[in-house]
Every structure is written in C-alpha cells, then in structure tokens.
Write an enzyme that holds these catalytic residues in place. Structure first.
Site, PDB file in Angstrom:
ATOM      1  N   LYS A   9       0.858  -1.190   0.000  1.00  0.00           N
ATOM      2  CA  LYS A   9       0.000   0.000   0.000  1.00  0.00           C
ATOM      3  C   LYS A   9       0.886   1.229   0.000  1.00  0.00           C
ATOM      4  CE  LYS A   9       0.916   1.194   4.472  1.00  0.00           C
ATOM      5  NZ  LYS A   9       1.648   2.434   4.850  1.00  0.00           N
ATOM      6  N   PRO A  87      10.068  -4.764   0.327  1.00  0.00           N
ATOM      7  CA  PRO A  87      11.113  -4.446   1.310  1.00  0.00           C
ATOM      8  C   PRO A  87      10.518  -4.140   2.671  1.00  0.00           C
ATOM      9  CG  PRO A  87      10.754  -2.591  -0.155  1.00  0.00           C
ATOM     10  CD  PRO A  87       9.914  -3.708  -0.684  1.00  0.00           C
ATOM     11  N   GLY A  89      10.541  -2.200   6.425  1.00  0.00           N
ATOM     12  CA  GLY A  89      10.916  -0.875   6.908  1.00  0.00           C
ATOM     13  C   GLY A  89      10.793   0.212   5.871  1.00  0.00           C
ATOM     14  N   ALA A  90       9.827   0.055   4.944  1.00  0.00           N
ATOM     15  CA  ALA A  90       9.696   1.007   3.839  1.00  0.00           C
ATOM     16  C   ALA A  90       8.385   1.776   3.861  1.00  0.00           C
ATOM     17  CB  ALA A  90       9.843   0.280   2.503  1.00  0.00           C
ATOM     18  N   GLY A  91       7.489   1.470   4.805  1.00  0.00           N
ATOM     19  CA  GLY A  91       6.208   2.160   4.845  1.00  0.00           C
ATOM     20  C   GLY A  91       5.224   1.667   3.806  1.00  0.00           C
ATOM     21  N   LEU A  92       5.447   0.453   3.288  1.00  0.00           N
ATOM     22  CA  LEU A  92       4.573  -0.126   2.272  1.00  0.00           C
ATOM     23  C   LEU A  92       3.638  -1.189   2.837  1.00  0.00           C
ATOM     24  CD1 LEU A  92       7.196  -0.454  -0.612  1.00  0.00           C
ATOM     25  CD2 LEU A  92       5.458   1.326  -0.330  1.00  0.00           C
ATOM     26  N   GLY A  95       4.775  -6.391   5.982  1.00  0.00           N
ATOM     27  CA  GLY A  95       4.538  -7.327   7.072  1.00  0.00           C
ATOM     28  C   GLY A  95       3.065  -7.414   7.434  1.00  0.00           C
ATOM     29  N   SER A  96       2.377  -6.275   7.430  1.00  0.00           N
ATOM     30  CA  SER A  96       0.945  -6.256   7.734  1.00  0.00           C
ATOM     31  C   SER A  96       0.155  -7.005   6.665  1.00  0.00           C
ATOM     32  CB  SER A  96       0.450  -4.808   7.826  1.00  0.00           C
ATOM     33  OG  SER A  96       1.049  -4.129   8.906  1.00  0.00           O
ATOM     34  N   SER A  97       0.534  -6.815   5.411  1.00  0.00           N
ATOM     35  CA  SER A  97      -0.151  -7.508   4.333  1.00  0.00           C
ATOM     36  C   SER A  97       0.082  -9.013   4.400  1.00  0.00           C
ATOM     37  CB  SER A  97       0.331  -6.957   2.987  1.00  0.00           C
ATOM     38  OG  SER A  97      -0.457  -7.458   1.931  1.00  0.00           O
ATOM     39  N   ASP A 129      -2.153  -1.536  10.491  1.00  0.00           N
ATOM     40  CA  ASP A 129      -2.400  -1.575   9.055  1.00  0.00           C
ATOM     41  C   ASP A 129      -3.031  -2.882   8.589  1.00  0.00           C
ATOM     42  OD1 ASP A 129      -1.246   0.918   8.897  1.00  0.00           O
ATOM     43  OD2 ASP A 129       0.635   0.232   8.008  1.00  0.00           O
TER      44      ASP A 129
END
Length: 279
Positions: A9, A87, A89-92, A95-97, A129
C-alpha cells in the site's frame, strides 16, 4: 499448495493527530492498495512452520505470519511459504499484508468459516495496518490507529476510488523504524484538511499544496537518502511526490505513463528498488 498475494500500500496523506493514553497515536490517512506484492503459499500440516525466501527475516514467533496463524487457531498446523518481494521498513505495509494474507488463506485452508468481522478483529490485534489488507477494496480512509476504515468511493459513480495516474514507488537503501518515526513527528489535530475530499478531487495542484504526510518533514531531515530520492522523482517529472507511511519508500504520481516508466528505470539503475504501474 493454496496461495494468496499480499499486496503493498501507499498512503495519500497521513495526519498524526494526537498521542493516545494507550501509547498509540490517532491518525488519519488514505490507504491505496498497489499491485507490488509478496506471495504466500499454505497447506495443512501437523505442525506450524514458516519458510521464507528472505533469509534476513525471522521465521519464528517474531514473524507476523506466525503470529497471525496462532491467533486464528492456536491448535492447528500448516506449512507456510512466504515469497518475499516487498522491502521491510519502507512504509509499504509488507509485514501487515503478509499477516492479513495468512488470516485469509488459513481461514480457507483450515475451513474455519470465520466471518470478515472476526478476521478484522484479529487483524486489529496484530497491527494497525493489517485490517486494511483483510478487505479487497482498492482504497480506504483509515482512522483511529489506522484500523478504523471507511471505503473511499468515487462521488460520481459510487464505485471504489482508483488512482487515475501512473505511479512510481522507490525504496532508498534506508530502513526506518516506525517507533523512531513517531518519536520525530509532532502531532497536530488543528485545522487539518478533509483527506477524503482532497484525494477524491484528483487535483494534483491541490495535492502538492495540501496533501501532506506528517512524517515527511522530519524524516527528510533525518535521512538524506530519502530526501534525495524524493528530489530525484521530482526532477524526473513526477507531478506529486510523497513519503509512504513512516518511510522509507517515496512515491511519485505522474501524468504520463512513459515518463513514469523512464523514471523508474533510471532510479533502478542507481541501485534503488522500484515499482511502477497503475493501480
């Protein structure tokens, strides 16, 4: 093996409004799902086991995939294989997905019949998230910690909002801790624009003036490589650029698909991880 994609995201605007008594922060943001994704495979087994293509990631109880499986049903086993493309630690939201994909996939593999509401409740316990990725919607307004969601609908069609511009996502070689990012940001709940209305306007000039990620200012100062990436996207012709989440990924919204592709390739050649396409 059954399988499911775990998409990334970006955040169009992110307001850190206030620190809460429980240590979390109230935020407001627009989540946009993008096709860049991990792939999770699963089959029932006697014990719970995770293997991952990224050797740097833990495959024990520290991994959100294992945590999600345990919260869904602590007694059942499965062999999970995570093909990692996003990646950390990228704010994408990678891990949550992955955690959300685990809930959805094992709900099917284990034939549990858990409702969407039940999965949302478990998802919120795993991370702020995670609930967004449990749904199939392309965009949502996130409130509370980010776990309270409202679908973002096009006011003209009442259909789910779809970003109408080509997108380039660039990840500089920087890992940003969410905890550190929150330590750097100053909460502000006064006179913030209506994020849903602002995004739905699709007005790039307004976006440049008003669509703000509160983490961006502090993190551009703290991490010069992130600032350089944002500047590179602007020089490549992006009409709007922003940090995603709490970083380190930066994305550029383009008005021309060929220009977006050229920008992505140029930044890839300089060693950045990039994704480009349409949502």
């Amino acid at each position: 093996m059954s399988h499911r994609n775990a998409p990334a995201k970006i955040n169009l605007g992110l307001h850190v409004l206030r620190r809460r008594g429980d240590g979390y922060h109230d935020i407001e943001t627009v989540f946009i799902r993008i096709p860049w994704a991990d792939l999770l495979r699963a089959e029932a087994a006697d014990t719970l086991r995770l293997t991952c293509t990224d050797a740097s990631l833990p495959v024990d109880e520290r991994n959100l995939v294992i945590q999600a499986a345990r919260r869904l049903d602590v007694r059942r086993g499965a062999h999970l294989v995570l093909e990692k493309h996003l990646p950390a630690g990228a704010g994408l939201g990678g891990g949550s997905s992955d955690a959300a994909a685990t809930l959805l996939l094992l709900n099917e593999v284990w034939d549990l019949g858990r409702s969407n509401e039940e999965l949302h409740e478990i998802a919120a316990q795993l991370g702020s998230d995670v609930p967004f990725f449990v749904d199939d919607g392309t965009a949502a307004l996130g409130m509370g910690r980010g776990e309270r969601l409202e679908p973002l609908l096009d006011p003209d069609t009442d259909e789910p909002y779809v970003l109408p511009y080509p997108l380039v996502v660039v990840v500089p070689p920087v890992h940003v801790s969410t905890a550190e990012a929150y330590q750097l940001v100053e909460p502000d709940a006064d006179d913030r624009p209506d994020l849903a209305e602002l995004v739905l306007s699709n007005d790039l000039e307004r976006w440049r003036e008003e669509l703000i990620n509160d983490f961006q200012g502090p993190l551009l100062t703290r991490f010069p490589a992130v600032a350089e990436t944002k500047t590179a996207l602007e020089h490549a012709g992006a009409a709007y650029t922003s940090l995603s989440g709490s970083g380190s990924a930066v994305f550029g919204v383009f008005e021309d698909a060929a220009q977006a592709e050229a920008a992505a390739e140029a930044l890839r050649q300089t060693g950045h991880r990039t994704w480009h396409g349409t949502v």
